[in-house]
Design a protein around this motif. Structure first.
Motif, mmCIF file in Angstrom:
data_model
loop_
_atom_site.group_PDB
_atom_site.id
_atom_site.type_symbol
_atom_site.label_atom_id
_atom_site.label_comp_id
_atom_site.label_asym_id
_atom_site.label_seq_id
_atom_site.Cartn_x
_atom_site.Cartn_y
_atom_site.Cartn_z
ATOM 1 N N ILE A 254 0.869 -0.605 0.477
ATOM 2 C CA ILE A 254 -0.281 0.134 -0.178
ATOM 3 C C ILE A 254 0.273 1.270 -0.539
ATOM 4 N N GLU A 255 2.201 1.308 0.815
ATOM 5 C CA GLU A 255 2.910 2.634 1.003
ATOM 6 C C GLU A 255 3.560 2.581 -0.038
ATOM 7 N N ASP A 256 3.966 1.210 -1.559
ATOM 8 C CA ASP A 256 4.576 0.930 -2.688
ATOM 9 C C ASP A 256 2.924 2.122 -3.539
ATOM 10 N N VAL A 257 1.570 1.815 -3.337
ATOM 11 C CA VAL A 257 0.978 1.249 -4.757
ATOM 12 C C VAL A 257 0.898 3.494 -4.899
ATOM 13 N N GLN A 258 1.061 3.933 -3.380
ATOM 14 C CA GLN A 258 0.768 5.736 -3.044
ATOM 15 C C GLN A 258 2.144 6.470 -3.395
ATOM 16 N N GLU A 259 2.541 5.395 -3.704
ATOM 17 C CA GLU A 259 4.239 6.871 -4.131
ATOM 18 C C GLU A 259 4.497 6.011 -5.542
ATOM 19 N N ALA A 260 3.626 5.420 -6.405
ATOM 20 C CA ALA A 260 3.865 4.943 -7.695
ATOM 21 C C ALA A 260 3.802 6.311 -8.380
ATOM 22 N N GLU A 261 4.904 6.148 -9.360
ATOM 23 C CA GLU A 261 4.483 7.445 -10.072
ATOM 24 C C GLU A 261 3.108 7.220 -11.609
ATOM 25 N N ASP A 262 2.475 6.331 -11.386
ATOM 26 C CA ASP A 262 1.574 5.697 -12.371
ATOM 27 C C ASP A 262 0.679 5.067 -12.724
ATOM 28 N N GLU A 263 0.127 5.048 -13.533
ATOM 29 C CA GLU A 263 -1.240 3.994 -13.633
ATOM 30 C C GLU A 263 -0.683 2.692 -13.795
ATOM 31 N N ARG A 264 0.530 2.372 -14.830
ATOM 32 C CA ARG A 264 0.768 1.031 -15.076
ATOM 33 C C ARG A 264 1.342 0.165 -13.721
ATOM 34 N N SER A 265 3.056 1.363 -13.085
ATOM 35 C CA SER A 265 3.215 0.931 -11.676
ATOM 36 C C SER A 265 2.416 0.406 -11.017
ATOM 37 N N ALA A 266 1.398 1.284 -10.930
ATOM 38 C CA ALA A 266 0.025 0.810 -9.523
ATOM 39 C C ALA A 266 -0.261 -0.331 -9.718
ATOM 40 N N ARG A 267 -0.574 -0.606 -10.857
ATOM 41 C CA ARG A 267 -1.398 -1.805 -11.492
ATOM 42 C C ARG A 267 -0.115 -2.760 -10.829
ATOM 43 N N LEU A 268 1.314 -3.178 -11.099
ATOM 44 C CA LEU A 268 2.193 -3.886 -11.013
ATOM 45 C C LEU A 268 1.785 -4.160 -9.604
ATOM 46 N N ILE A 269 2.098 -3.059 -8.792
ATOM 47 C CA ILE A 269 2.010 -3.163 -7.082
ATOM 48 C C ILE A 269 0.887 -4.058 -6.754
ATOM 49 N N SER A 270 -0.521 -3.895 -7.876
ATOM 50 C CA SER A 270 -2.381 -3.994 -7.159
ATOM 51 C C SER A 270 -1.834 -5.098 -7.299
ATOM 52 N N ASN A 271 -0.862 -6.084 -8.295
ATOM 53 C CA ASN A 271 -1.567 -7.771 -8.756
ATOM 54 C C ASN A 271 -0.459 -8.566 -7.540
ATOM 55 N N GLU A 272 0.413 -7.509 -6.966
ATOM 56 C CA GLU A 272 1.596 -7.969 -6.492
ATOM 57 C C GLU A 272 0.259 -8.321 -5.168
ATOM 58 N N MET A 273 -0.681 -7.855 -4.379
ATOM 59 C CA MET A 273 -1.388 -7.666 -3.496
ATOM 60 C C MET A 273 -2.354 -8.949 -3.518
ATOM 61 N N TRP A 274 -2.197 -8.598 -5.392
ATOM 62 C CA TRP A 274 -3.599 -9.739 -5.211
ATOM 63 C C TRP A 274 -2.909 -11.055 -4.112
ATOM 64 N N GLU A 275 -1.946 -11.369 -5.097
ATOM 65 C CA GLU A 275 -0.923 -13.090 -4.798
ATOM 66 C C GLU A 275 -0.788 -13.410 -3.097
ATOM 67 N N TYR A 276 -1.035 -12.544 -2.256
ATOM 68 C CA TYR A 276 -1.765 -12.129 -0.929
ATOM 69 C C TYR A 276 -2.832 -12.566 -0.371
ATOM 70 N N TRP A 277 -4.150 -11.375 -1.107
ATOM 71 C CA TRP A 277 -5.600 -11.988 -0.846
ATOM 72 C C TRP A 277 -5.669 -13.277 -1.656
ATOM 73 N N ALA A 278 -4.766 -13.468 -1.903
ATOM 74 C CA ALA A 278 -5.485 -15.666 -2.742
ATOM 75 C C ALA A 278 -4.312 -16.427 -2.597
ATOM 76 N N ASP A 279 -4.527 -15.763 -1.136
ATOM 77 C CA ASP A 279 -3.130 -17.577 -0.275
ATOM 78 C C ASP A 279 -4.034 -17.582 1.017
ATOM 79 N N ALA A 280 -4.825 -18.771 0.405
ATOM 80 C CA ALA A 280 -5.930 -19.374 1.261
ATOM 81 C C ALA A 280 -4.846 -20.048 2.062
ATOM 82 N N PRO A 281 -5.594 -20.807 3.517
ATOM 83 C CA PRO A 281 -4.438 -21.174 4.574
ATOM 84 C C PRO A 281 -4.207 -22.792 4.398
ATOM 85 N N ASP A 282 -4.448 -23.266 3.731
ATOM 86 C CA ASP A 282 -4.463 -24.670 3.233
ATOM 87 C C ASP A 282 -4.419 -24.898 1.677
#
Length: 182
Positions: free
Chosen positions: A34-62
């Motif tokens: 979230i800190e990284d995306v707030q400092e992103a210089e453009d929408e493309r960079s922000a989208r790449l960071i958002s994709n990284e967030m999905w890796e964590y949200w979609a990491d199921a417990p088992d």
């Protein structure tokens, strides 16, 4: 016979466990992104960071939870919405403290235009994961569909505080205009 089944269940171990483990704690990693995306210089960079967030949200417990999540998402992508909901129902029943099960079921219900069913799932996802930007955005869009622009604007502002590059940012002026008219 009952004793044999009990012995089998005990020997089977985690593969047949009936209790979902705690969801992985990715708060620190998400916070950093979230800190990284707030400092992103453009929408493309922000989208790449958002994709990284999905890796964590979609990491199921088992493995079992991951299989259910993956099945639901695959079924959704194949437009098998009933099958997707069934998979997400099973995931939520198995892992009631895992936010992504609720978020994904809400997304399917949103696609099906069942906004009344989507909203409580989004609320639960956000109770479990308060900084889940995608769930916030989904909640804002659901509130728009339910013709609740003031609430939608409030939620969207919160999401934009976390990620100012959201595609949905362009909706905010219109929602604020509707909010003022009410």
């Amino acid at each position: 016979m009952k004793l044999a089944l009990t012995a089998f269940a005990l020997m089977a171990g985690p593969a047949f466990a009936q209790t979902c483990p705690e969801p992985p704690d990715h708060r620190a990693a998400i916070g950093g992104l979230i800190e990284d995306v707030q400092e992103a210089e453009d929408e493309r960079s922000a989208r790449l960071i958002s994709n990284e967030m999905w890796e964590y949200w979609a990491d199921a417990p088992d493995v079992r939870a991951q299989d259910l999540l993956d099945e639901g998402m695959t079924r959704r992508e194949a437009y098998d919405f009933a099958g997707a909901v069934d998979a997400f129902d099973a995931l939520i029943a198995y892992c009631p403290d895992y936010a992504e099960g609720y978020n994904q079921r809400a997304f399917v219900n949103f696609i099906r235009q069942d906004y009344a069913a989507a909203l409580p799932d989004l609320e639960r996802a956000l109770e479990l994961s308060p900084r889940h930007i995608a769930a916030m955005t989904g909640q804002a869009l659901t509130l728009v569909a339910l013709q609740r622009p003031g609430e939608a604007a409030l939620i969207l502002r919160r999401a934009l505080d976390l990620n100012p590059w959201l595609t949905e940012r362009h909706l905010l002026p219109g929602l604020e205009a509707l909010e003022d008219d009410i």
